[in-house]
Design an enzyme around this catalytic site. Structure first.
Site, PDB file in Angstrom:
ATOM      1  N   GLY A   7      -4.222 -11.815   9.072  1.00 48.34           N
ATOM      2  CA  GLY A   7      -4.882 -12.303   7.869  1.00 48.34           C
ATOM      3  C   GLY A   7      -4.093 -12.076   6.600  1.00 48.34           C
ATOM      4  CG  HIS A  11      -2.551  -0.008 -25.089  1.00 50.53           C
ATOM      5  ND1 HIS A  11      -2.425   0.599 -26.319  1.00 50.53           N
ATOM      6  CD2 HIS A  11      -1.559  -0.929 -25.021  1.00 50.53           C
ATOM      7  CE1 HIS A  11      -1.409   0.052 -26.981  1.00 50.53           C
ATOM      8  NE2 HIS A  11      -0.873  -0.880 -26.210  1.00 50.53           N
ATOM      9  CE  LYS A  28     -13.889  -8.042   9.236  1.00 48.62           C
ATOM     10  NZ  LYS A  28     -12.951  -9.026   9.815  1.00 48.62           N
TER      11      LYS A  28
END
Length: 544
Positions: A268, A385, A496
């Site tokens: 994937g 920042h 899952k």
């Protein structure tokens, strides 16, 4: 292969880490005026400067020896030739075949996969032209103006990142959106304001069984039925699928000819080069998508052909090995100084952490060394920042990859100049620090913190392809050295499986779960409306 800690080169690196413990990177430059030239290299449109690492010449040689001792050449050849190097799933790992530009066959179990790969690309090309030219329309005849990709993980992060990176190559009359989160607010936000009769959904799921993707796809179908003039039978004309499971896609209502295939030897997180990259081709055009593949192929050839001493993926991997395993770094920051690359840290996070977040080696033994680092980051000027304070003065040791493109948009050239000079300043400050005697102690920055700088000639499809392939191969090299399987993800499968189990059992009184999970299941099962006392306070400890 045996554990890397048993290798002579690994043991030597441990000794060198101890003997060079107090070295300062800046002193290396004082001792060698040619260090920058010696520790930088260019491949196509990519330039890498790795000279700001705490690596003395003996360390560099020992790292190269470690790559050789790890049998990297053989493992590399196995991957490109189609050997089943994903040993826990008995699969080849052939994302490189998807961008193979040569006429060389690539065989899996004696069969050349390249004809199927080329046929898949031809189908993407035809469909892309039909949609972009206005030939492919929904049942009401409206031209497609909105593409919505529904996927998660590798079916989302790669295509999403590339589309953002190549935004300048996209047409103004065709926008591309991505839905991944199972939280319904994500889908609702994306769909808000879209014309359903001008919307095409790309459902990307290898098995067509991924819970999050199917829930989003079903909700998208309901939205289309509710808000368009399409009949229930015609809704499927607004959907295409990228899947290995044609039967499930057909059952969903997607026509067989509108299903784009790929193969189980495509992982994937390595799949954007396949039909999973369909949203990229739709967004930037098939020619630009082809250039993306060509750039990745260029890096593939470099990875295979260049000696380790001048091999960009190998060098990048070895810098990470040195920082992680011998200097104690637990994280790796990815800082792109280019807003178009703002999704790159998230993509590389999955690529690296899902691949090399392993604690068991190829022999089934528990590893005794650090493996994949925690990968994180965001765009540079924003990071300055936010978290750069920790990078400069914190107690954590965090190596940094700075990434930028050199070519500026002429309309905002002064912005690009400020962007690049800020990046150079940060890399210099991390190395040199600021410990002037007239500074108060709390204002001093110790420096001696390593970084790599990656410069792209321009943010083109070819260079983006090469950049992604560079990091893919870096992850592979580190996995080889650590003696782990970079191509499975059993930790993901666990989550899952448990999610499906809880979905089935949430209304039962089962004792299969721990007390905390049972208690939370009870609250969720009551529709997030737990009992309250007279004061309205939540009653804790009330059980299930």
């Amino acid at each position: 292969m045996s554990a890397p800690t048993t290798l002579k080169s690994w043991r030597l690196l441990n000794q060198l880490a101890d003997s060079h413990r107090h070295d300062r990177i800046a002193d290396y430059f004082d001792a060698d005026s040619k260090r920058f030239e010696a520790m930088s290299l260019k491949v196509g449109g990519l330039f890498l400067d790795y000279s700001k690492n705490r690596v003395a010449p003996p360390v560099m040689q020992a790292l190269i020896d470690l790559a050789r001792d790890s049998n990297l050449e053989h493992r590399r050849e196995q991957m490109f030739s189609g050997a089943a190097i994903n040993i826990t799933e008995n699969r080849p790992v052939l994302h490189t075949a998807l961008r193979n530009q040569s006429q060389r066959p690539v065989e899996v179990e004696g069969q050349d996969v390249m004809p199927a790969v080329r046929a898949s690309l031809d189908k993407i090309k035809t469909f892309t032209h039909q949609v972009r030219d206005g030939q492919w329309r929904g049942p009401t005849g409206k031209r497609i103006r909105h593409i919505v990709n529904i996927g998660i993980g590798g079916s989302d992060l790669g295509p999403n990142m590339v589309c953002r990176a190549l935004l300048d190559y996209q047409r103004a009359d065709l926008d591309v959106h991505f839905v991944s989160n199972v939280d319904g607010r994500h889908l609702k936000k994306v769909l808000r304001g879209l014309d359903p009769e001008a919307t095409l959904f790309v459902v990307s799921t290898k098995t067509f069984a991924t819970q999050e993707t199917l829930l989003n796809a079903q909700s998208a179908k309901r939205w289309l039925c509710k808000n368009s003039r399409c009949s229930d039978q015609e809704v499927g004309q607004h959907f295409v699928a990228v899947s290995t499971n044609k039967e499930a896609a057909l059952e969903f209502g997607i026509r067989e000819e509108n299903t784009f295939e790929f193969w189980d030897w495509v992982g994937g997180r390595y799949s954007l080069w396949s039909s999973i990259g369909l949203p990229i081709a739709l967004a930037v055009g098939f020619d630009a998508f082809s250039e993306l593949l060509e750039g990745a192929y260029d890096m593939d050839r470099h990875f295979v052909e260049a000696p380790f001493e001048a091999n960009m993926p190998v060098i990048l991997a070895l810098m990470g090995i040195w920082n992680s395993n011998f200097l104690g770094a637990e994280t790796q920051a990815i800082i792109p100084y280019d807003q178009a690359l703002h999704q790159l840290p998230a993509f590389l996070q999955q690529l690296d952490m899902e691949s090399n977040g392993k604690s068991v080696d190829l022999n089934g033994n528990t590893v005794e060394h650090a493996t994949g680092p925690i990968v994180w980051g965001q765009t540079g000027s924003n990071g300055q920042h936010a978290f750069f304070q920790l990078l400069h003065q914190g107690t954590r040791f965090v190596p940094v990859d700075f990434i930028a493109s050199l070519k500026a948009d002429e309309e905002v050239a002064e912005h690009h100049f400020a962007l690049l000079t800020n990046m150079l300043a940060q890399a210099s400050a991390l190395m040199n620090g600021d410990t002037q005697e007239n500074h108060l102690s709390y204002a001093g920055c110790p420096g001696n913190r390593p970084s790599n700088v990656l410069l792209l000639d321009e943010l083109s499809p070819r260079n983006v392809g090469a950049l992604i392939a560079l990091y893919e191969h870096k992850v592979f090299v580190q996995g080889v050295i650590w003696n782990i399987n970079s191509f499975d993800q059993w930790g993901v499968q666990l989550g899952k499986r448990l999610a499906n189990d809880i979905s089935r059992n949430i209304q039962s009184n089962t004792d299969n779960y721990d007390a905390s999970t049972r208690g939370l299941m009870g609250i969720v099962n009551r529709g997030l409306r737990p009992e309250t006392g007279d004061s309205g306070d939540l009653k804790v400890g009330s059980g299930t």
